[in-house]
Design a protein around this motif. Structure first.
Motif, PDB file in Angstrom:
ATOM      1  N   SER A 239       0.824  -1.218   0.000  1.00 11.26           N
ATOM      2  CA  SER A 239       0.000   0.000   0.000  1.00 11.26           C
ATOM      3  C   SER A 239       0.857   1.268   0.000  1.00 11.26           C
ATOM      4  N   THR A 240       1.935   1.268   0.821  1.00 11.20           N
ATOM      5  CA  THR A 240       2.770   2.472   0.891  1.00 11.20           C
ATOM      6  C   THR A 240       3.539   2.669  -0.421  1.00 11.20           C
ATOM      7  N   ARG A 241       3.935   1.564  -1.042  1.00 11.95           N
ATOM      8  CA  ARG A 241       4.646   1.679  -2.332  1.00 11.95           C
ATOM      9  C   ARG A 241       3.700   2.236  -3.407  1.00 11.95           C
ATOM     10  N   ILE A 242       2.460   1.731  -3.431  1.00 14.88           N
ATOM     11  CA  ILE A 242       1.507   2.216  -4.441  1.00 14.88           C
ATOM     12  C   ILE A 242       1.235   3.707  -4.224  1.00 14.88           C
ATOM     13  N   ALA A 243       1.033   4.086  -2.943  1.00 14.88           N
ATOM     14  CA  ALA A 243       0.764   5.503  -2.640  1.00 14.88           C
ATOM     15  C   ALA A 243       1.955   6.368  -3.057  1.00 14.88           C
ATOM     16  N   SER A 244       3.159   5.869  -2.750  1.00 18.71           N
ATOM     17  CA  SER A 244       4.374   6.615  -3.091  1.00 18.71           C
ATOM     18  C   SER A 244       4.520   6.753  -4.611  1.00 18.71           C
ATOM     19  N   LEU A 245       4.185   5.662  -5.308  1.00 17.39           N
ATOM     20  CA  LEU A 245       4.279   5.658  -6.766  1.00 17.39           C
ATOM     21  C   LEU A 245       3.276   6.652  -7.368  1.00 17.39           C
ATOM     22  N   THR A 302      14.515  20.068 -14.383  1.00 13.65           N
ATOM     23  CA  THR A 302      14.949  18.882 -15.135  1.00 13.65           C
ATOM     24  C   THR A 302      15.724  17.944 -14.210  1.00 13.65           C
ATOM     25  N   PHE A 303      16.596  18.527 -13.424  1.00 14.31           N
ATOM     26  CA  PHE A 303      17.397  17.772 -12.456  1.00 14.31           C
ATOM     27  C   PHE A 303      16.466  17.046 -11.472  1.00 14.31           C
ATOM     28  N   THR A 304      15.467  17.782 -10.949  1.00 12.53           N
ATOM     29  CA  THR A 304      14.515  17.199  -9.995  1.00 12.53           C
ATOM     30  C   THR A 304      13.734  16.067 -10.661  1.00 12.53           C
ATOM     31  N   ALA A 305      13.274  16.322 -11.894  1.00 14.74           N
ATOM     32  CA  ALA A 305      12.475  15.308 -12.602  1.00 14.74           C
ATOM     33  C   ALA A 305      13.278  14.028 -12.784  1.00 14.74           C
ATOM     34  N   PHE A 306      14.583  14.179 -13.069  1.00 14.70           N
ATOM     35  CA  PHE A 306      15.441  13.009 -13.245  1.00 14.70           C
ATOM     36  C   PHE A 306      15.433  12.165 -11.965  1.00 14.70           C
ATOM     37  N   PHE A 307      15.615  12.827 -10.814  1.00 16.71           N
ATOM     38  CA  PHE A 307      15.646  12.088  -9.549  1.00 16.71           C
ATOM     39  C   PHE A 307      14.297  11.468  -9.214  1.00 16.71           C
ATOM     40  N   VAL A 308      13.221  12.193  -9.483  1.00 20.13           N
ATOM     41  CA  VAL A 308      11.876  11.661  -9.185  1.00 20.13           C
ATOM     42  C   VAL A 308      11.614  10.420 -10.042  1.00 20.13           C
ATOM     43  N   ILE A 309      12.037  10.480 -11.327  1.00 20.51           N
ATOM     44  CA  ILE A 309      11.816   9.324 -12.220  1.00 20.51           C
ATOM     45  C   ILE A 309      12.637   8.120 -11.745  1.00 20.51           C
ATOM     46  N   VAL A 310      13.890   8.363 -11.361  1.00 17.98           N
ATOM     47  CA  VAL A 310      14.736   7.260 -10.867  1.00 17.98           C
ATOM     48  C   VAL A 310      14.108   6.651  -9.614  1.00 17.98           C
ATOM     49  N   ASP A 311      13.674   7.511  -8.697  1.00 21.96           N
ATOM     50  CA  ASP A 311      13.067   7.049  -7.446  1.00 21.96           C
ATOM     51  C   ASP A 311      11.780   6.261  -7.717  1.00 21.96           C
ATOM     52  N   ALA A 312      10.950   6.787  -8.637  1.00 22.94           N
ATOM     53  CA  ALA A 312       9.691   6.108  -8.970  1.00 22.94           C
ATOM     54  C   ALA A 312       9.983   4.762  -9.637  1.00 22.94           C
ATOM     55  N   GLY A 313      11.007   4.725 -10.486  1.00 19.76           N
ATOM     56  CA  GLY A 313      11.393   3.475 -11.143  1.00 19.76           C
ATOM     57  C   GLY A 313      11.813   2.440 -10.126  1.00 19.76           C
ATOM     58  N   THR A 315      10.925   2.326  -6.943  1.00 14.94           N
ATOM     59  CA  THR A 315       9.729   1.914  -6.186  1.00 14.94           C
ATOM     60  C   THR A 315       8.902   0.916  -7.002  1.00 14.94           C
ATOM     61  N   ALA A 316       8.764   1.202  -8.308  1.00 11.03           N
ATOM     62  CA  ALA A 316       7.984   0.303  -9.184  1.00 11.03           C
ATOM     63  C   ALA A 316       8.649  -1.067  -9.264  1.00 11.03           C
ATOM     64  N   TYR A 317       9.975  -1.070  -9.321  1.00 11.04           N
ATOM     65  CA  TYR A 317      10.710  -2.330  -9.393  1.00 11.04           C
ATOM     66  C   TYR A 317      10.488  -3.138  -8.109  1.00 11.04           C
ATOM     67  N   LEU A 319       8.025  -2.918  -6.063  1.00  6.64           N
ATOM     68  CA  LEU A 319       6.613  -3.335  -6.028  1.00  6.64           C
ATOM     69  C   LEU A 319       6.427  -4.582  -6.892  1.00  6.64           C
ATOM     70  N   TYR A 320       7.051  -4.556  -8.068  1.00  5.74           N
ATOM     71  CA  TYR A 320       6.966  -5.698  -8.985  1.00  5.74           C
ATOM     72  C   TYR A 320       7.561  -6.941  -8.315  1.00  5.74           C
ATOM     73  N   GLN A 321       8.730  -6.769  -7.667  1.00  9.78           N
ATOM     74  CA  GLN A 321       9.389  -7.877  -6.964  1.00  9.78           C
ATOM     75  C   GLN A 321       8.472  -8.458  -5.893  1.00  9.78           C
ATOM     76  N   GLU A 322       7.855  -7.552  -5.151  1.00  3.67           N
ATOM     77  CA  GLU A 322       6.986  -7.951  -4.042  1.00  3.67           C
ATOM     78  C   GLU A 322       5.791  -8.747  -4.549  1.00  3.67           C
ATOM     79  N   ARG A 323       5.192  -8.242  -5.636  1.00  6.00           N
ATOM     80  CA  ARG A 323       4.022  -8.909  -6.214  1.00  6.00           C
ATOM     81  C   ARG A 323       4.402 -10.288  -6.754  1.00  6.00           C
ATOM     82  N   SER A 324       5.562 -10.379  -7.412  1.00  8.60           N
ATOM     83  CA  SER A 324       6.010 -11.659  -7.969  1.00  8.60           C
ATOM     84  C   SER A 324       6.220 -12.668  -6.843  1.00  8.60           C
ATOM     85  N   ARG A 325       6.843 -12.185  -5.743  1.00  5.70           N
ATOM     86  CA  ARG A 325       7.092 -13.066  -4.602  1.00  5.70           C
ATOM     87  C   ARG A 325       5.771 -13.564  -4.011  1.00  5.70           C
ATOM     88  N   ALA A 326       4.798 -12.654  -3.914  1.00  5.12           N
ATOM     89  CA  ALA A 326       3.488 -13.025  -3.358  1.00  5.12           C
ATOM     90  C   ALA A 326       2.795 -14.057  -4.250  1.00  5.12           C
TER      91      ALA A 326
END
Lengths: 335, 117
Positions: A239-245, A302-313, A315-317, A319-326
């Motif tokens: 839930s926290t990962r989805i909210a963060s994403l 642009t600099f901020t957007a780069f970091f936000v995209i990396v961070d979101a990526g 988090t998404a990764y 989340l994907y790992q967590e879902r696969s494990r479940a």
């Protein structure tokens, strides 16, 4: 009589509006009963004083009718509140002193008293902003006093999580502090129609920020609330990962709009997006050259957007790992 | 002198805390017939239980909002008064609390006797 009404008026200041008239009518009736019972007249001031003293101080009497939630920030949220305040204040003081020193490099004039006053002057408003955010968060979490609470079940405690799954308190607090400072700057922008720096010298109006102002404020508040909830939970969950994403997604949309807006403005004004302008940053800021300000914003965003995209990526990764494990666990359990 | 005053204050605070728990029981027990705030204070005082008005009036409202008392405004007397009376849920809770009180009093009596207090 006058004393009784003054007393009731003082009590009413502390009572919730919904019950105010009913409680006051009952108190008035009880005070008269008390005087009547002791054969004392309403104009006997000493008797009225004694009756009111027996009832108690207005604030205490009113508090006894309250629901014991007379605070803005609950004890459960207070540690996070304290950390955010300390971090935001430290960053603000360091940043503003740093900017003031930078500004003084060119003209050799640094008025220490004005600089310190400028730093201190911003702190109360920032403190108020942080209180308002935590108060809002608390309103989302409070449960009603008479709602039956489910008994505590230790079996429902979260499983022990590896260190990598625990929320990094430092990074989370830093994110919250940065968002609060951004909100503070936006409030300044709203109040003055632009940004000021160096103890009030220099003024910069940004038409793109004006255009997307409401959206930036909403995105900022959403991110603060999500970061606080994540910090409060202390553990990364689905839930926290989805909210963060979701919050990161909103930030990316807003950042994309802002970057596009700045880029369009710079092209229209005849300034290509280049780093050349940035090399003259200090001088041009002092000259109030709008192009350099817009250019600095463009690269900053642009600099901020780069970091936000990396961070979101990331988090998404996770989340994907967590879902696969479940899903794997479900397959094993079914087999 | 200062120490004596502090001891007296300490005693008063502890005594107040001790009584706080039984105020609900005392109030519920005397509301079999409708009473307004001051009449209930009188009634309790006559039976040896003194209670502050500032404590009793909010307590009556809280018990009402929790569903253990009913209340109504009566405008027939010299002035409008709010009357409280115990209801079915209140009677049930009173019976349970009375039972708890009896057990507690017995246990406390034993504990204090054992220690020769």
């Amino acid at each position: 009589m006058d004393l009784i009404e003054r007393y009731l008026g003082a009590v009413s200041n502390y009572l919730p509006a919904k019950q105010r008239n009913d409680i006051l009518a009952e108190l008035r009736s009880s005070i008269y009963d008390s005087l009547e019972r002791n054969d004392q007249a309403l104009d006997d001031q000493a008797a009225v004083v004694a009756a009111l003293q027996a009832l108690g101080e207005p604030a205490k009497v009113a508090a006894a009718y309250g629901n014991n939630r007379q605070y803005l920030i609950s004890p459960a949220l207070f540690p996070q509140f304290r950390s955010v305040v300390l971090l935001v204040f430290s960053i603000m003081i360091a940043t503003q002193l740093g900017l003031a020193l930078l500004g003084s490099l060119g003209n050799q004039r640094l008025n220490i008293i004005n600089t310190i006053w400028g730093v201190i002057g911003n702190l109360p408003a920032t403190f108020g902003l942080i209180v308002a955010i935590f108060w809002g968060l608390q309103q989302l979490e409070v449960d009603t006093e008479f709602e039956p609470k489910k008994p505590f079940d230790p079996r429902k405690l979260p499983a022990i999580t590896p260190a990598s799954e625990k929320v990094g308190r430092g990074s989370q607090l830093f994110g919250i502090a940065a968002q609060v400072i951004l909100l503070g700057w936006l409030m300044q922008f709203q109040a003055e129609g632009g940004f000021r720096w160096f103890s009030g010298q220099g003024f910069f109006e940004n038409p793109v920020i004006s255009q997307y102002f409401a959206l930036v404020v909403v995105a900022s508040i959403v991110n603060i609330v999500v970061d606080l909830v994540v910090l409060w939970r202390g553990v990364w969950q689905t839930s926290t990962r989805i909210a963060s994403l979701a919050a990161s997604g909103l930030s990316i949309i807003v950042l994309f709009l802002l970057i596009q807006g700045h880029s369009a403005w710079l092209v229209n004004a005849g300034y290509p997006n280049s780093l050349i302008e940035l090399s003259k940053l200090g001088t041009m800021i002092r000259e109030n050259n709008m192009a350099i300000g817009m250019s600095a914003f463009y690269y900053g965003l642009t600099f901020t957007a780069f970091f936000v995209i990396v961070d979101a990526g990331y988090t998404a990764y996770k989340l994907y790992q967590e879902r696969s494990r479940a899903q794997q666990n479900e397959v094993v359990a079914t087999a | 002198m200062i120490i004596q005053a502090t001891e007296q204050e300490g005693y008063e605070k502890l005594s107040q805390e001790l009584r706080r728990g039984v105020v609900i029981l005392a109030a519920l027990s005397q509301l079999q017939t409708p009473q307004y705030g001051y009449s209930l204070i009188d009634r309790l005082a006559e039976r040896g239980f003194n209670i502050d008005q500032g404590t009793l009036y909010p307590l009556l409202r809280r018990l009402e909002s929790q569903g253990f008392l009913d209340s109504m405004w009566n405008v027939e007397g010299s002035r409008p008064r709010r009357y409280y009376v115990i209801n079915e849920a209140g009677r049930t809770i009173l019976a349970q609390l009375s039972h708890d009180w009896q057990s507690l009093a017995e246990v406390m009596q034993r504990l204090l006797n054992d220690e020769g207090v």
